[in-house]
Design an enzyme around this catalytic site. Structure first.
Site, PDB file in Angstrom:
ATOM      1  N   SER A 112       0.854  -1.423   0.210  1.00  0.00           N
ATOM      2  CA  SER A 112       0.030  -0.051  -0.145  1.00  0.00           C
ATOM      3  C   SER A 112       0.893   1.391  -0.077  1.00  0.00           C
ATOM      4  O   SER A 112       1.695   1.417  -0.840  1.00  0.00           O
ATOM      5  CB  SER A 112      -0.893  -0.030   1.257  1.00  0.00           C
TER       6      SER A 112
ATOM      7  N   ASP B 124      -5.813  -3.765  -2.149  1.00  0.00           N
ATOM      8  CA  ASP B 124      -4.739  -3.522  -1.576  1.00  0.00           C
ATOM      9  C   ASP B 124      -3.919  -4.375  -0.791  1.00  0.00           C
ATOM     10  O   ASP B 124      -4.733  -5.614  -0.418  1.00  0.00           O
ATOM     11  CB  ASP B 124      -5.468  -2.496  -0.376  1.00  0.00           C
TER      12      ASP B 124
END
Length: 382
Positions: free
Chosen positions: A65, A232
């Protein structure tokens, strides 16, 4: 490596498809997620690790991320860092300054609007922003040869497993492996930072013929090898830990995850409720991984250190730690997980905090002989 009593007896054994029975000597750095908060906090971490001579010693940098935004540029610029005497003289100009400039741009809202009103997905627009401001047309093949190996982690929505991007291969252990992938670096980082539900999913369109011959993978066939849907990396592993834990003996974990507390009025509309629930999931995943790390250190299975944007500098017990008032550092841990423009003063405070807490953790838990810092990177402190 400060811990509470609940963390002293809990350990996890993550699935790892590297086929290793025990870790090897070496140092791995794990950079967590957390939007721009993580992206900037990790700059301070890299700054101090570099001064201590540890950046040059890293064998692996595993990221998810927001951490992947910083790791991606670090990898792309690795050959320009001008290492001399074990210290990269070009870290600030090649990595810190470009990331700081990028942090002035709001990506999430603009990408949502472009994804709604223009052709292409929202995640495509995130990748376009990364391409424009950071990575250009670079691909995974522009990352350095080992060491260090850069591993950018996303989550495969179809299989529920980790999807790893790296220069030698990209892989989901249930789908298979593509050797020497030419995926754009911007696309890999956009997949790793595809915060659900708004910036997710990222879609990879692949040629099934590019996969290595099957080796018993359950889903080594279309559509899994043709259309890959990713979200993610923090959905599976917010610390970026799994790709490093079984491989190396020394693990350094930099956690910039959100400080989540009780909320008496979390909201009942779908947007507020969804955000609160996703924050809870993120918090739980991170807590379990943290317990795994701390338990491994306590058992002596691993060496290394854990530090967090939510840490208290006093917990490290160093008389010469940089001055970081708890109330000031706690403010930084509560910054929203966004890809939203960040002002210079907040950036400098976050960099200083990452620098200071990394320094304290390294000198307390890794090497007592390391020298204390002369001061903060930026004079404003935290």
């Amino acid at each position: 490596m400060p811990l509470d009593k609940t963390e002293q007896h809990v350990a996890l054994s993550p699935v790892d498809d590297d086929g290793l029975s025990r870790p090897r000597p070496g140092v791995a750095l794990c950079l967590s997620g957390g939007g721009y908060r993580a992206m900037i906090f990790h700059l301070g971490v890299l700054w101090r690790l570099n001064e201590l001579g540890y950046l040059a010693q890293l064998d692996r940098i595993s990221s998810v991320s927001g951490g992947s935004i910083t790791a991606g540029l670090l990898g792309l610029r690795w050959g320009r860092l001008d290492f001399a005497g074990g210290v990269a003289r070009g870290l600030v100009t090649q990595v810190v300054e470009p990331i700081r400039a990028f942090a002035h741009h709001a990506v999430d809202v603009g990408s949502v609007l472009k994804g709604v009103f223009l052709p292409g997905s929202i995640n495509d627009k995130v990748a376009d922003a990364y391409r424009e401001h950071l990575y250009g047309d670079a691909t995974l093949q522009d990352l350095p040869d080992d060491p260090p190996r850069f591993v950018i982690n996303a989550t495969n929505v179809q299989t529920g497993s980790l999807w790893r991007f790296s220069k030698p291969y990209m892989r989901d252990y249930q789908v298979g492996e593509v050797k020497r992938p030419t995926v754009p670096l911007a696309v890999a980082v956009a997949a790793s930072s595809a915060f659900p539900p708004v910036l997710s999913p990222a879609r990879l369109r692949l040629d099934p013929a590019d996969f290595s011959p099957p080796a018993g993978e359950a889903f080594h066939h279309p559509p899994f090898t043709r259309d890959v849907y990713l979200t993610d990396g923090g959905v599976y592993d917010n610390l970026g830990l799994e790709t490093a834990w079984k491989r190396y003996e020394t693990i350094l974990v930099s956690d910039a995850g959100l400080a989540m507390g009780a909320d008496p009025d979390p909201g009942i509309d779908w947007a507020s409720h969804t955000k609160r629930v996703l924050d809870m999931v993120d918090n739980q995943v991170r807590a379990l991984r943290k317990r795994q790390v701390i338990a491994g250190f306590l058992r002596g299975d691993r060496m290394g250190a854990f530090w967090s944007v939510r840490s208290k500098i006093s917990d490290y017990g160093l008389a010469d730690a940089l001055p970081c008032p708890d109330a000031r550092s706690a403010e930084l841990g509560r910054l929203a997980t966004r890809l939203a423009a960040m002002p210079d003063d907040t950036q400098e405070r976050l960099i200083n905090w990452g620098y200071a807490v990394c320094d304290a953790a390294m000198r307390r838990w890794v090497d007592h002989s390391l020298p204390p810092p002369a001061g903060f990177p930026y004079p404003r402190g935290v």
